[in-house]
Design a protein around this motif. Structure first.
Motif, PDB file in Angstrom:
ATOM      1  N   ASN A  10       0.866  -1.171   0.000  1.00  0.00           N
ATOM      2  CA  ASN A  10       0.000   0.000   0.000  1.00  0.00           C
ATOM      3  C   ASN A  10       0.907   1.227   0.000  1.00  0.00           C
ATOM      4  O   ASN A  10       1.205   1.806   1.039  1.00  0.00           O
ATOM      5  CB  ASN A  10      -0.919   0.000   1.226  1.00  0.00           C
ATOM      6  N   CYS A  11       1.397   1.568  -1.204  1.00  0.00           N
ATOM      7  CA  CYS A  11       2.416   2.613  -1.317  1.00  0.00           C
ATOM      8  C   CYS A  11       2.241   3.340  -2.647  1.00  0.00           C
ATOM      9  O   CYS A  11       2.166   2.709  -3.698  1.00  0.00           O
ATOM     10  CB  CYS A  11       3.801   1.957  -1.245  1.00  0.00           C
ATOM     11  N   SER A  12       2.189   4.653  -2.601  1.00  0.00           N
ATOM     12  CA  SER A  12       2.042   5.443  -3.829  1.00  0.00           C
ATOM     13  C   SER A  12       3.241   5.301  -4.751  1.00  0.00           C
ATOM     14  O   SER A  12       3.105   5.358  -5.975  1.00  0.00           O
ATOM     15  CB  SER A  12       1.822   6.918  -3.485  1.00  0.00           C
ATOM     16  N   ILE A  13       4.437   5.126  -4.188  1.00  0.00           N
ATOM     17  CA  ILE A  13       5.633   4.934  -5.019  1.00  0.00           C
ATOM     18  C   ILE A  13       5.519   3.619  -5.775  1.00  0.00           C
ATOM     19  O   ILE A  13       5.760   3.559  -6.987  1.00  0.00           O
ATOM     20  CB  ILE A  13       6.922   4.985  -4.171  1.00  0.00           C
ATOM     21  N   GLY A 145      -1.860   8.732   5.706  1.00  0.00           N
ATOM     22  CA  GLY A 145      -2.869   9.491   4.982  1.00  0.00           C
ATOM     23  C   GLY A 145      -4.206   8.768   4.979  1.00  0.00           C
ATOM     24  O   GLY A 145      -4.355   7.715   5.610  1.00  0.00           O
ATOM     25  N   PRO A 146      -5.178   9.303   4.250  1.00  0.00           N
ATOM     26  CA  PRO A 146      -6.520   8.719   4.257  1.00  0.00           C
ATOM     27  C   PRO A 146      -6.571   7.288   3.703  1.00  0.00           C
ATOM     28  O   PRO A 146      -7.477   6.541   4.038  1.00  0.00           O
ATOM     29  CB  PRO A 146      -7.346   9.674   3.398  1.00  0.00           C
ATOM     30  N   GLY A 147      -5.610   6.891   2.906  1.00  0.00           N
ATOM     31  CA  GLY A 147      -5.593   5.540   2.368  1.00  0.00           C
ATOM     32  C   GLY A 147      -4.718   4.582   3.157  1.00  0.00           C
ATOM     33  O   GLY A 147      -4.448   3.466   2.703  1.00  0.00           O
ATOM     34  N   ALA A 148      -4.276   4.970   4.350  1.00  0.00           N
ATOM     35  CA  ALA A 148      -3.351   4.154   5.144  1.00  0.00           C
ATOM     36  C   ALA A 148      -4.019   2.881   5.646  1.00  0.00           C
ATOM     37  O   ALA A 148      -5.214   2.865   5.971  1.00  0.00           O
ATOM     38  CB  ALA A 148      -2.824   4.963   6.332  1.00  0.00           C
ATOM     39  N   THR A 149      -3.218   1.838   5.729  1.00  0.00           N
ATOM     40  CA  THR A 149      -3.665   0.585   6.337  1.00  0.00           C
ATOM     41  C   THR A 149      -3.546   0.702   7.857  1.00  0.00           C
ATOM     42  O   THR A 149      -2.924   1.644   8.369  1.00  0.00           O
ATOM     43  CB  THR A 149      -2.794  -0.591   5.862  1.00  0.00           C
ATOM     44  N   ALA A 150      -4.071  -0.287   8.561  1.00  0.00           N
ATOM     45  CA  ALA A 150      -3.957  -0.289  10.023  1.00  0.00           C
ATOM     46  C   ALA A 150      -2.492  -0.310  10.435  1.00  0.00           C
ATOM     47  O   ALA A 150      -2.093   0.372  11.396  1.00  0.00           O
ATOM     48  CB  ALA A 150      -4.708  -1.484  10.614  1.00  0.00           C
ATOM     49  N   ALA A 154      -0.486   2.504  12.628  1.00  0.00           N
ATOM     50  CA  ALA A 154       0.240   2.160  13.845  1.00  0.00           C
ATOM     51  C   ALA A 154       1.685   2.660  13.809  1.00  0.00           C
ATOM     52  O   ALA A 154       2.242   3.034  14.845  1.00  0.00           O
ATOM     53  CB  ALA A 154       0.216   0.646  14.067  1.00  0.00           C
ATOM     54  N   GLU A 155       2.302   2.692  12.608  1.00  0.00           N
ATOM     55  CA  GLU A 155       3.687   3.188  12.497  1.00  0.00           C
ATOM     56  C   GLU A 155       3.784   4.680  12.781  1.00  0.00           C
ATOM     57  O   GLU A 155       4.808   5.164  13.245  1.00  0.00           O
ATOM     58  CB  GLU A 155       4.245   2.910  11.098  1.00  0.00           C
ATOM     59  N   GLY A 156       2.747   5.411  12.443  1.00  0.00           N
ATOM     60  CA  GLY A 156       2.758   6.853  12.679  1.00  0.00           C
ATOM     61  C   GLY A 156       3.682   7.587  11.708  1.00  0.00           C
ATOM     62  O   GLY A 156       3.851   7.202  10.565  1.00  0.00           O
ATOM     63  N   VAL A 157       4.314   8.634  12.188  1.00  0.00           N
ATOM     64  CA  VAL A 157       5.172   9.492  11.386  1.00  0.00           C
ATOM     65  C   VAL A 157       6.520   8.792  11.160  1.00  0.00           C
ATOM     66  O   VAL A 157       7.102   8.250  12.090  1.00  0.00           O
ATOM     67  CB  VAL A 157       5.373  10.861  12.068  1.00  0.00           C
TER      68      VAL A 157
END
Length: 161
Positions: A10-13, A145-150, A154-157
């Protein structure tokens, strides 16, 4: 090396590389964005085999980065025109050009970006959309972001300080 899709990421890159990450694709886009839009011109400047170029052009058309436009009926011939989505790839190409100038071309830059508005050589930089400041290396983190997985939530910034 066999092709492995990035569908499990789940990554835009990774999603972008699914479209433009093949070896010849960014070089094909470079040519089209430089105004070389006909098959023979692109092939001559990139040095790619015709079957591979046909495939890359088809993928770029299918993904909406290019559109085919007929320029001759006899013989039937097409050129490839960048769409808005294709033009929006230009900053990526310019950033790769700058990285290549800095680390991969010891003889100096083969081409230099020029700002068409003022006519001077340009050194495009990443700016903050909020404050307008130039963003230096090491001054960016990413947050979920809004498309983040759980797991990403949990990883945060990242990177963590």
């Amino acid at each position: 090396m066999p092709y492995r899709p990035f569908t499990d990421q789940n990554c835009s890159i990774a999603a972008a590389l699914e479209i433009v990450g093949e070896r010849w694709t960014l070089l094909v886009m470079r040519e089209v964005l430089l105004g070389r839009r006909r098959f023979a011109e692109i092939r001559r400047n990139v040095g790619v085999a015709p079957n591979i170029l046909s495939d890359r052009l088809q993928v770029l058309v299918e993904h909406g980065l290019l559109r085919r436009r007929r320029y001759s009926e006899h013989p039937e011939s097409y050129e490839y025109v960048p769409t808005r989505k294709g033009v929006d790839l230009n900053p990526v190409i310019i950033t790769l050009l700058q990285w290549g100038d800095r680390y991969a071309t010891p003889g100096g830059p083969p081409r230099v970006p020029v700002h068409t508005t003022c006519g001077h050589d340009a050194d495009p930089r990443l700016h903050c959309s909020h404050c307008g400041e130039i963003i230096q290396n090491g001054e960016l983190t990413v947050r979920p972001g809004p498309g983040a997985t759980a797991g990403q939530l949990a990883e945060g910034v990242l990177p963590r300080p």
